[in-house]
Write a protein that holds these residues in place. Structure first.
Motif, PDB file in Angstrom:
ATOM      1  N   ALA A  40      10.835  -9.829   0.345  1.00 32.57           N
ATOM      2  CA  ALA A  40      11.016 -10.096   1.784  1.00 32.57           C
ATOM      3  C   ALA A  40      12.443 -10.572   2.077  1.00 32.57           C
ATOM      4  O   ALA A  40      12.980 -10.337   3.164  1.00 32.57           O
ATOM      5  CB  ALA A  40       9.994 -11.131   2.237  1.00 32.57           C
ATOM      6  N   LYS A  41      13.051 -11.247   1.097  1.00 35.41           N
ATOM      7  CA  LYS A  41      14.436 -11.739   1.283  1.00 35.41           C
ATOM      8  C   LYS A  41      15.477 -10.752   0.751  1.00 35.41           C
ATOM      9  O   LYS A  41      16.673 -11.052   0.752  1.00 35.41           O
ATOM     10  CB  LYS A  41      14.610 -13.063   0.523  1.00 35.41           C
ATOM     11  N   GLY A  42      15.030  -9.602   0.227  1.00 31.50           N
ATOM     12  CA  GLY A  42      15.961  -8.633  -0.369  1.00 31.50           C
ATOM     13  C   GLY A  42      16.598  -9.155  -1.644  1.00 31.50           C
ATOM     14  O   GLY A  42      17.726  -8.795  -1.977  1.00 31.50           O
ATOM     15  N   LYS A  43      15.867 -10.026  -2.374  1.00 32.81           N
ATOM     16  CA  LYS A  43      16.466 -10.652  -3.562  1.00 32.81           C
ATOM     17  C   LYS A  43      15.600 -10.458  -4.815  1.00 32.81           C
ATOM     18  O   LYS A  43      15.376 -11.408  -5.579  1.00 32.81           O
ATOM     19  CB  LYS A  43      16.664 -12.142  -3.301  1.00 32.81           C
ATOM     20  N   LEU A  44      15.109  -9.249  -5.014  1.00 30.69           N
ATOM     21  CA  LEU A  44      14.282  -9.009  -6.199  1.00 30.69           C
ATOM     22  C   LEU A  44      15.127  -9.113  -7.467  1.00 30.69           C
ATOM     23  O   LEU A  44      16.284  -8.680  -7.484  1.00 30.69           O
ATOM     24  CB  LEU A  44      13.659  -7.612  -6.121  1.00 30.69           C
ATOM     25  N   PRO A  45      14.550  -9.646  -8.548  1.00 30.36           N
ATOM     26  CA  PRO A  45      15.305  -9.701  -9.804  1.00 30.36           C
ATOM     27  C   PRO A  45      15.526  -8.281 -10.338  1.00 30.36           C
ATOM     28  O   PRO A  45      14.687  -7.414 -10.149  1.00 30.36           O
ATOM     29  CB  PRO A  45      14.370 -10.481 -10.740  1.00 30.36           C
ATOM     30  N   GLN A  46      16.642  -8.081 -10.989  1.00 35.08           N
ATOM     31  CA  GLN A  46      16.941  -6.750 -11.564  1.00 35.08           C
ATOM     32  C   GLN A  46      16.570  -6.762 -13.057  1.00 35.08           C
ATOM     33  O   GLN A  46      17.362  -6.421 -13.936  1.00 35.08           O
ATOM     34  CB  GLN A  46      18.416  -6.407 -11.329  1.00 35.08           C
ATOM     35  N   GLU A  60      -3.646  13.833 -10.011  1.00 33.01           N
ATOM     36  CA  GLU A  60      -2.971  13.498  -8.751  1.00 33.01           C
ATOM     37  C   GLU A  60      -3.009  11.989  -8.489  1.00 33.01           C
ATOM     38  O   GLU A  60      -3.949  11.309  -8.906  1.00 33.01           O
ATOM     39  CB  GLU A  60      -3.671  14.187  -7.555  1.00 33.01           C
ATOM     40  N   SER A  61      -1.994  11.509  -7.784  1.00 35.06           N
ATOM     41  CA  SER A  61      -1.968  10.088  -7.409  1.00 35.06           C
ATOM     42  C   SER A  61      -1.000   9.889  -6.252  1.00 35.06           C
ATOM     43  O   SER A  61       0.046  10.537  -6.192  1.00 35.06           O
ATOM     44  CB  SER A  61      -1.496   9.249  -8.603  1.00 35.06           C
ATOM     45  N   THR A  62      -1.343   9.011  -5.362  1.00 37.32           N
ATOM     46  CA  THR A  62      -0.389   8.561  -4.335  1.00 37.32           C
ATOM     47  C   THR A  62      -0.041   7.099  -4.583  1.00 37.32           C
ATOM     48  O   THR A  62       1.115   6.755  -4.839  1.00 37.32           O
ATOM     49  CB  THR A  62      -0.978   8.739  -2.921  1.00 37.32           C
ATOM     50  N   ARG A  63      -1.046   6.214  -4.546  1.00 34.62           N
ATOM     51  CA  ARG A  63      -0.786   4.780  -4.658  1.00 34.62           C
ATOM     52  C   ARG A  63      -0.236   4.370  -6.020  1.00 34.62           C
ATOM     53  O   ARG A  63       0.792   3.688  -6.121  1.00 34.62           O
ATOM     54  CB  ARG A  63      -2.075   3.973  -4.399  1.00 34.62           C
ATOM     55  N   THR A  64      -0.932   4.758  -7.080  1.00 35.41           N
ATOM     56  CA  THR A  64      -0.565   4.244  -8.404  1.00 35.41           C
ATOM     57  C   THR A  64       0.823   4.749  -8.789  1.00 35.41           C
ATOM     58  O   THR A  64       1.684   3.970  -9.223  1.00 35.41           O
ATOM     59  CB  THR A  64      -1.615   4.684  -9.448  1.00 35.41           C
ATOM     60  N   ARG A  65       1.032   6.044  -8.617  1.00 33.46           N
ATOM     61  CA  ARG A  65       2.323   6.611  -9.046  1.00 33.46           C
ATOM     62  C   ARG A  65       3.471   6.073  -8.189  1.00 33.46           C
ATOM     63  O   ARG A  65       4.473   5.589  -8.719  1.00 33.46           O
ATOM     64  CB  ARG A  65       2.246   8.136  -8.957  1.00 33.46           C
ATOM     65  N   PHE A  66       3.314   6.125  -6.871  1.00 27.16           N
ATOM     66  CA  PHE A  66       4.434   5.706  -6.023  1.00 27.16           C
ATOM     67  C   PHE A  66       4.681   4.204  -6.105  1.00 27.16           C
ATOM     68  O   PHE A  66       5.826   3.758  -6.057  1.00 27.16           O
ATOM     69  CB  PHE A  66       4.222   6.178  -4.581  1.00 27.16           C
ATOM     70  N   SER A  67       3.619   3.415  -6.227  1.00 20.78           N
ATOM     71  CA  SER A  67       3.858   1.958  -6.306  1.00 20.78           C
ATOM     72  C   SER A  67       4.505   1.598  -7.637  1.00 20.78           C
ATOM     73  O   SER A  67       5.410   0.758  -7.684  1.00 20.78           O
ATOM     74  CB  SER A  67       2.570   1.161  -6.074  1.00 20.78           C
ATOM     75  N   PHE A  68       4.087   2.236  -8.731  1.00 19.68           N
ATOM     76  CA  PHE A  68       4.761   1.976 -10.009  1.00 19.68           C
ATOM     77  C   PHE A  68       6.230   2.429  -9.937  1.00 19.68           C
ATOM     78  O   PHE A  68       7.127   1.702 -10.357  1.00 19.68           O
ATOM     79  CB  PHE A  68       4.055   2.707 -11.165  1.00 19.68           C
ATOM     80  N   GLU A  69       6.456   3.624  -9.435  1.00 27.31           N
ATOM     81  CA  GLU A  69       7.836   4.136  -9.413  1.00 27.31           C
ATOM     82  C   GLU A  69       8.706   3.298  -8.477  1.00 27.31           C
ATOM     83  O   GLU A  69       9.861   2.985  -8.798  1.00 27.31           O
ATOM     84  CB  GLU A  69       7.837   5.617  -9.028  1.00 27.31           C
ATOM     85  N   ALA A  70       8.145   2.913  -7.332  1.00 31.49           N
ATOM     86  CA  ALA A  70       8.907   2.054  -6.401  1.00 31.49           C
ATOM     87  C   ALA A  70       9.213   0.710  -7.057  1.00 31.49           C
ATOM     88  O   ALA A  70      10.319   0.168  -6.919  1.00 31.49           O
ATOM     89  CB  ALA A  70       8.111   1.852  -5.112  1.00 31.49           C
ATOM     90  N   LEU A  75      13.199  -3.017  -9.278  1.00 33.74           N
ATOM     91  CA  LEU A  75      13.600  -4.015 -10.288  1.00 33.74           C
ATOM     92  C   LEU A  75      14.781  -3.524 -11.122  1.00 33.74           C
ATOM     93  O   LEU A  75      15.116  -4.100 -12.157  1.00 33.74           O
ATOM     94  CB  LEU A  75      12.410  -4.357 -11.197  1.00 33.74           C
ATOM     95  N   GLY A  76      15.419  -2.437 -10.671  1.00 34.61           N
ATOM     96  CA  GLY A  76      16.672  -1.995 -11.308  1.00 34.61           C
ATOM     97  C   GLY A  76      16.498  -1.017 -12.452  1.00 34.61           C
ATOM     98  O   GLY A  76      17.476  -0.654 -13.111  1.00 34.61           O
TER      99      GLY A  76
END
Ligand code: CP
Length: 314
Positions: A40-46, A60-70, A75-76
């Motif tokens: 929320a503060k734009g300060k995620l650890p890398q 197929e996947s939407t949630r699991t794949r995209f949330s893991f990849e995001a 996290l850098g």
């Protein structure tokens, strides 16, 4: 805890029972809260800087794949990815899972894998020197979904003990409910109502685990019987793709629908969860009701997966 030497050395994530220790759950919840606050503060650890992760999905996947990849990117870290691995990797030429995992080990620091066959994540972890994270193995387990589910329960209800929950729909093939049952075995004062057509009952192996753990449960086909009793309605999709016989699917298709009429019968402070995707089992007309928690639940998956990646690779 299986798969770990101590809390700093969680390696493979294969099954929900790895997270049955309350201390481990609390560490993951606390890290997920921290990730959300820092995001929320734009300060995620890398903390994944310099790390490459394979996102290897046979299904197929939407949630699991995209949330893991995001989560990896945020996290850098870097992602190398394939969807439909059986078509777009050398699996299509007949390469075995074991050889595929050995090859991915040459290139990446961790493997997130979704496979269509129960037990494949365990087989992959037995070959792999880098961490393997089970992103769903057929009708087996989906441990990271169970973690985000129990985290959602903690956030929405404020506790994970002394709860009553109805699991509704496809309990036979549903890997999310299988993993969630394993996590609930470690909670106190839980009562589970399994609501399904007879052909989609919770398999005996999971019921036996509950009996051994002294968890109360009941099975019924009648959703109306449990509506006013539960704190959580955990709704699942009847999964057409898991049926070998299309006629069997036709018999149970659309068996349950949660809609505005259902909401009149549940507790005022109950919540409705769903791992998603949904088809007809939750009417979108209830999406704006504050008790509909399923989109918040999907969002929580991003932070739970950030927390896991940070623990494993950070
Ligand atoms: N809940 C879940 O596993 O969704 P996906 O199949 O879209 O990843």
């Amino acid at each position: 805890m299986r798969g770990t030497d101590n809390k700093a050395k969680l390696k493979h994530v294969i099954e929900a029972k790895q997270f049955s220790e309350r201390k481990m759950l609390q560490e993951i919840f606390s890290k997920a809260d921290d990730m959300a606050a820092k995001d929320a503060k734009g300060k995620l650890p890398q903390s994944l800087k310099g790390k490459r992760v394979a996102s290897f999905f046979y299904e197929e996947s939407t949630r699991t794949r995209f949330s893991f990849e995001a989560a990896i990117l945020a996290l850098g870290g870097k992602v190398v990815s394939t969807e439909k691995a059986s078509q777009f990797s050398s699996v299509a030429k007949g390469e075995t899972l074991t050889d595929t995992i050995k090859i991915l080990n040459c290139y990446v620091h961790a493997i997130i894998m979704r496979h269509n066959i129960k037990g494949s994540a365990k087989i992959a972890s037995e070959t792999s020197k880098v961490p393997v994270i089970n992103a769903g193995d057929g009708q087996g387990e989906h441990p990271t979904q169970a973690l985000l589910d129990i985290y959602t329960i903690q956030k929405e209800i404020g506790r994970i003990d002394n709860l009553s929950i109805a699991m509704i729909g496809d309990l036979r093939y549903g890997r999310t409910v299988h993993s969630l049952v394993y996590l609930l075995e470690s909670c106190k004062g839980v009562k589970i109502y399994f609501v399904s057509p007879k052909s989609l009952r919770m398999p005996e192996e999971y019921l036996k685990g509950l009996k051994d753990a002294g968890i109360q449960f009941e099975e019924t086909e009648d959703l109306n019987k449990v509506l006013d009793k539960v704190d959580i309605l955990y709704v699942t999709r009847i999964q057409k793709e898991r049926f070998e016989n299309p006629e069997e699917y036709e018999k149970v298709k659309g068996y349950y629908t949660v809609n505005k009429e259902t909401l009149k019968k549940i507790k005022k402070d109950a919540i409705i969860m769903h791992p998603l995707p949904r088809v007809t089992e939750i009417d979108p007309e209830i999406d704006d009701d504050p008790r509909a928690a399923y989109f918040r639940q999907a969002r929580n998956g991003l932070y739970i997966r950030m927390a896991l990646l940070d623990i494993i690779l950070g």
